[in-house]
Motif scaffolding. Structure first.
Motif: not given
Ligand SMILES: [Zn+2]
Length: 656
Positions: A493-494, A497, A554, A616
């Motif tokens: 997930h990071e 981004h 997100e 989110h």
């Molecule tokens: Zn995030």
């Protein structure tokens, strides 16, 4: 607290709801039993996985504080003394109650004494130093287009309600919120011994509404290009003709700055008009409201209660305040975060956890590299640039190599508001001193005891504080399926981004630069706009929908996180078939682990507020949203066209 690898079951099967098929509502299947049997504690707005971890983290901080406090002969000015006495100053409720409004009386008098709007520059700068909010938020960050230097940013601020939109909606619910806000303002004025609270609450609301009218929306504020506007001092003067910019900068300690980055130029112009048009006496009431709201939690019980009633109860659905000791821990975490953090990691973060994490991050990066290389919709020039950016990703795990210094800060055991003000001033100095220094690449923007993670585009780095490296996210005793489904997803997930709709606008050096061919940017946006449309259909509370644009970054992160983590998981099997555990395939366990980390129950009021303010998506859609776009989920659970989770293959969005 439980160190990494505690003896909780890796997958909590008891929390499932077997009356729901995973093919119809995967989140409900994986968490429904737990959701049904769990009551949110009366002093919380939500409860579950990482909220519980955050509780455990605060338990650990409490232990540190208690042990330090029990020691005799702490040297005045030492770090333990500061921790102990900041905590004590909050816990000394008797003294706080005795003082009433006294600790902020002087500031209210300064405001009352303003004789001309020409003084606003000085007043706002002083407020900034004291940590009091005002319409212009000023802060230091890396220059978005030159990450080797720091710059001074201006951003819109100055509202008492959570978002500009609250001021303009007039349905029954919104009207009720406005009334409750005004009731709180009136109460705070009364408690402070200021007259005409109820009447003034209307004036204040109307002034805030004008300020809100110039605010950009949260969706607009996500746009990293539109919010990058470099301006000279002369240009800003031209926008703020009714404001003493020179004094504002001098008193803020940044008199020598010649250029600034304005996030919302039209906001400064709108604010300028409001400075001119609203009366001085209305402005004074507005300033008093800022001081009262910001300090109410640290004044006597009736102030704190009035603040709680609106901000926690009305807006969040929280039934009662947290115990005083909990709030004291929050204050210590907030003001002396890295002092506590250093102790925290010594006690709670085993070095082998860091080694294992480095391993996992390495595997996830490989998965991203392979994904980019194999993309069908991206052409070679963009791929080369994307891989270049990925190669430059930095990773921080656990805690900073260099700890923040607090040696110039004075903390007294009997002066709560004074401590808060000195701490704000101390951090202000820390921040502005950056302007004359090279960028500190070792800085962290979360403390180690925070249960969270982040991607920082200017440093092109992914950061994982120690406190998230615990079950159910990270479990040294669990099998790979569970870890890749949880912390693997968080890592992915990071990383995601860095390539989401905003992250993709900067390069490997952290500078805003368009490295996409037009064709590839179009192909990317074709995919993400489908994702926006999908999420806009989600309705977490009746009549309240997910904002697909606000949550896009997100949601891209979540979809990318699953994709990368799943591939890294299969890769880790090295060609072997993942083993069955408890009658479940490895693939199924991967997805169930993922669903379990979002096992969160939250109050209706909190969900509604977050739909407006949080980038989110609500927990359920952080699971069901991405998995239904992911082909391997269909395979793992044999999802068919008649099932509710089904999306036709051509409707599924695959980015990586
Ligand atoms: Zn995030």
């Amino acid at each position: 607290m439980s160190a990494a690898g505690a003896d909780k079951p890796a997958l909590d099967i008891s929390g499932w709801n077997r009356d729901t098929r995973p093919q119809d509502d995967f989140f409900e299947f994986a968490n429904g039993g737990w959701l049904k049997n769990t009551e949110i504690p009366s002093d919380k707005t939500r409860w579950g996985s990482f909220v519980i971890l955050a509780e455990e983290s605060r338990d650990a901080v409490q232990t540190i504080i208690d042990e330090l406090s029990a020691k005799d002969g702490l040297k005045n000015g030492s770090n333990p003394q500061k921790i102990r006495d900041l905590y004590r100053s909050f816990m000394n409720e008797e003294r706080v109650n005795e003082l009433g409004v006294a600790p902020i009386k002087a500031y209210l008098q300064v405001i009352e004494g303003i004789s001309s709007k020409n003084e606003f520059g000085k007043i706002w700068a002083e407020a900034g130093r004291l940590g009091i909010s005002n319409p212009i938020g000023a802060y230091i960050n890396q220059d978005g287009k030159d990450s080797t230097r720091y710059a001074l940013y201006f951003t819109q601020s100055g509202l008492g309600l959570p978002d500009r939109d609250y001021y303009f909606q007039d349905d029954e619910r919104s009207t009720g919120l406005k009334e409750a806000y005004r009731t709180m303002l009136a109460r705070l004025f009364d408690l402070a011994g200021l007259s005409d609270g109820l009447k003034k609450s209307e004036t204040i609301f109307e002034l805030e509404k004008r300020i809100a009218g110039a605010h950009w929306t949260r969706v607009e504020n996500r746009d990293r290009i539109k919010t990058y506007n470099k301006k000279t001092r002369e240009e800003i003067k031209g926008m703020l003709t009714s404001f003493d910019l020179k004094t504002f900068l001098e008193v803020s300690g940044v008199a020598n700055e010649s250029s600034f980055i304005v996030r919302q130029p039209s906001f400064l112009e709108g604010l300028n008009a409001t400075i001119k048009e609203a009366s001085l006496s209305d402005w004074k009431d507005y300033f008093k409201a800022r001081v009262l709201i910001d300090f109410a939690p640290y004044l006597s019980e009736s102030f704190a209660q009035a603040h709680f009633e609106f901000y926690n109860k009305t807006l969040g659905g929280q039934e009662e305040p947290e115990p005083r000791a909990r709030r004291a821990v929050n204050l210590v975490n907030g003001s002396l975060g890295e002092l506590i953090g250093k102790e925290y990691v010594q006690r709670n973060f085993p070095p082998k956890a860091k080694a294992r994490m480095l391993d996992l991050v390495g595997n996830l990066k490989v998965a991203m590299k392979q994904s980019i290389e194999n993309l069908e919709w991206m052409t070679t020039p963009t791929k080369v640039a994307a891989l270049e950016k990925l190669k430059k990703f930095n990773t921080k795990i656990g805690y900073p190599d260099k700890w923040k210094d607090y040696s110039g800060l004075t903390i007294a055991p009997d002066d709560l508001v004074g401590n808060i003000i000195r701490s704000a001033g101390f951090e202000h100095e820390r921040e502005i001193s950056k302007l004359s220094k090279p960028v500190d690449q070792t800085e962290w923007f979360m403390t180690p005891q925070t249960v969270n993670a982040y991607y920082n585009p200017s440093m092109n780095e992914i950061v994982f504080p120690a406190a998230i490296l615990q079950p159910p996210f990270f479990n040294m005793k669990a099998d790979d399926a569970v870890n890749y489904g949880a912390i693997g997803m968080v890592i992915g997930h990071e990383i995601g981004h860095g390539f989401d709709d905003q992250g993709r606008k900067s390069d490997g050096d952290g500078n805003l630069r368009d490295w996409w061919t037009e064709e590839d940017a179009k192909a990317y946006e074709a995919r993400t706009s489908k994702l926006v449309a999908q999420y806009e259909k989600f309705e977490p509370e009746s009549g309240f929908f997910v904002n697909g644009q606000l949550t896009l970054g997100e949601n891209i992160g979540d979809l990318g996180g699953i994709t990368l983590a799943y591939r890294a998981y299969l890769e880790s099997m090295k060609g072997k078939w993942p083993p069955m555990v408890d009658g479940l395939t490895g693939e199924q366990r991967f997805f169930l682990s993922l669903a379990q980390i979002w096992r969160i129950k939250q109050r209706k009021e909190t969900t509604i507020r977050r739909l407006k303010t949080d980038t989110h998506s609500p927990p359920k859609f952080r699971v069901n949203g991405p998995v239904r776009n992911f082909d391997d989920f269909y395979k793992a659970f044999n999802v068919k066209a008649k099932d509710s989770m089904w999306l036709a293959p051509e409707e599924r969005v695959q980015i990586w």
